[in-house]
Design a protein around this motif. Structure first.
Motif, PDB file in Angstrom:
ATOM      1  N   GLN A 115       0.826  -1.208   0.000  1.00  0.00           N
ATOM      2  CA  GLN A 115       0.000   0.000   0.000  1.00  0.00           C
ATOM      3  C   GLN A 115       0.857   1.254   0.000  1.00  0.00           C
ATOM      4  N   SER A 151      -6.686   1.042  11.401  1.00  0.00           N
ATOM      5  CA  SER A 151      -7.877   0.714  10.625  1.00  0.00           C
ATOM      6  C   SER A 151      -8.266  -0.755  10.765  1.00  0.00           C
ATOM      7  N   GLN A 162     -16.823   1.704   8.879  1.00  0.00           N
ATOM      8  CA  GLN A 162     -16.222   1.382   7.591  1.00  0.00           C
ATOM      9  C   GLN A 162     -16.190   2.599   6.672  1.00  0.00           C
ATOM     10  N   ALA A 163     -17.289   3.359   6.655  1.00  0.00           N
ATOM     11  CA  ALA A 163     -17.346   4.558   5.813  1.00  0.00           C
ATOM     12  C   ALA A 163     -16.415   5.642   6.344  1.00  0.00           C
ATOM     13  N   LEU A 193     -13.661   5.312   8.035  1.00  0.00           N
ATOM     14  CA  LEU A 193     -12.252   4.993   7.803  1.00  0.00           C
ATOM     15  C   LEU A 193     -11.814   5.376   6.394  1.00  0.00           C
ATOM     16  N   LEU A 194     -12.711   5.240   5.431  1.00  0.00           N
ATOM     17  CA  LEU A 194     -12.377   5.617   4.055  1.00  0.00           C
ATOM     18  C   LEU A 194     -12.067   7.106   3.957  1.00  0.00           C
ATOM     19  N   VAL A 195     -12.877   7.920   4.639  1.00  0.00           N
ATOM     20  CA  VAL A 195     -12.674   9.370   4.619  1.00  0.00           C
ATOM     21  C   VAL A 195     -11.492   9.753   5.502  1.00  0.00           C
ATOM     22  N   TRP A 196     -11.393   9.123   6.657  1.00  0.00           N
ATOM     23  CA  TRP A 196     -10.364   9.452   7.642  1.00  0.00           C
ATOM     24  C   TRP A 196      -8.957   9.277   7.074  1.00  0.00           C
ATOM     25  N   PHE A 197      -8.787   8.289   6.219  1.00  0.00           N
ATOM     26  CA  PHE A 197      -7.464   8.041   5.636  1.00  0.00           C
ATOM     27  C   PHE A 197      -6.977   9.251   4.843  1.00  0.00           C
ATOM     28  N   TYR A 198      -7.872   9.847   4.070  1.00  0.00           N
ATOM     29  CA  TYR A 198      -7.458  10.927   3.180  1.00  0.00           C
ATOM     30  C   TYR A 198      -7.349  12.283   3.876  1.00  0.00           C
TER      31      TYR A 198
END
Length: 275
Positions: free
Chosen positions: A61, A96, A193-194, A196-201
């Motif tokens: 990754q 995550s 789950q949703a 974490l997708l936003v939190w990463f960026y």
């Protein structure tokens, strides 16, 4: 002489006193370690490479992110950009993966909850301990690879110790809060789950905060920013904004721990009836 009566555990809806609840959690530490050990073995059972997958996946990754940001987007790289990204991805990967399973741990262990009594706060902590081995192995690989990728190591690598402690405490506290909420609202699992997708960026993992320009100050309000930045600073050196982000992280962790303890303590004896 009559034999002494066996001790009786009385359980009702009233929460334990705070001191007694903390003592109960401590008294069940052997149960925690046993569950964590079992979770670790089950996670890598029959996997040919075993715990090595905890290193391989984040490295792949990180490689993809480094290539995308440095090459395809034309990101202005600096020396040690590869280790910078890798350090951030390793910390994020632990967070995550752990939060994804720990946030629903109490509900997922409904069968165990019906059979024996123990503080339910142990259940969301189990993945935090089980995944800690993979994180430590990954950081060992990072220390070997970083000098090869242009980031010579120094005395600052000792910052990895408080970084790991801060990350695991934040993850465990947040997991305790979310797992308690998940007992009442089963949507929490999908919201996590949703999120974490936003939190990463919105966390400076694959880019420095300077790229955000005027929004960099807002990024410091993200508790993960200071934690991730501490991992990166241990490898490539600190940035001027590190202190401010760390203060936010320390305050957030302290508050979250108090909320987590109270949430679990007040609802511990109610969980079984709601599963």
């Amino acid at each position: 002489m009559e034999p002494a009566a066996a001790p009786v555990l009385e359980i009702d809806a009233r929460p334990m006193a705070a001191r007694r609840w903390v003592q109960s959690v401590w008294d069940h530490r052997s149960v925690l370690l046993m569950l964590a050990r079992s979770d670790f073995h089950v996670r890598y059972k029959r996997a040919v490479f075993g715990v090595a997958w905890a290193v391989v996946v984040p490295v792949v990754q990180a490689l993809v992110l480094a290539v995308v940001f440095a090459r395809l987007i034309g990101f202005p790289t600096t020396k040690g950009f590869g280790p910078f990204v890798l350090a951030g991805v390793l910390a994020w990967s632990y967070f995550s993966q752990t939060l994804g399973s720990a946030s629903s741990a109490i509900v997922d262990a409904a069968g165990l909850n019906d059979k024996v009594w123990f503080p339910r706060a142990l259940l969301p902590i189990v993945p935090c301990l089980a995944n800690l081995g993979g994180l430590l192995v990954s950081l060992g690989v990072l220390l070997v690879v970083a000098p090869l990728l242009g980031a010579p190591l120094g005395a600052r690598v000792v910052w990895l110790l408080p970084a790991v402690l801060l990350l695991t405490t934040f993850t465990a506290a947040l997991s305790m809060v979310l797992s308690a909420m998940h007992v009442y609202f089963r949507d929490v699992k999908y919201l996590v789950q949703a999120a974490l997708l936003v939190w990463f960026y919105v966390t400076p993992i694959a880019y420095p905060k300077t790229l955000l320009k005027g929004l960099a100050g807002w990024a410091d309000l993200n508790p993960l920013s200071g934690i991730i930045s501490l991992f990166q600073a241990a490898i490539i050196g600190p940035t001027p904004e590190l202190n401010r982000a760390l203060i936010v992280s320390f305050v957030a962790v302290a508050v979250l721990v108090l909320v987590a303890v109270e949430t679990q303590r007040r609802n511990d004896r109610l969980f079984v009836d709601l599963l």
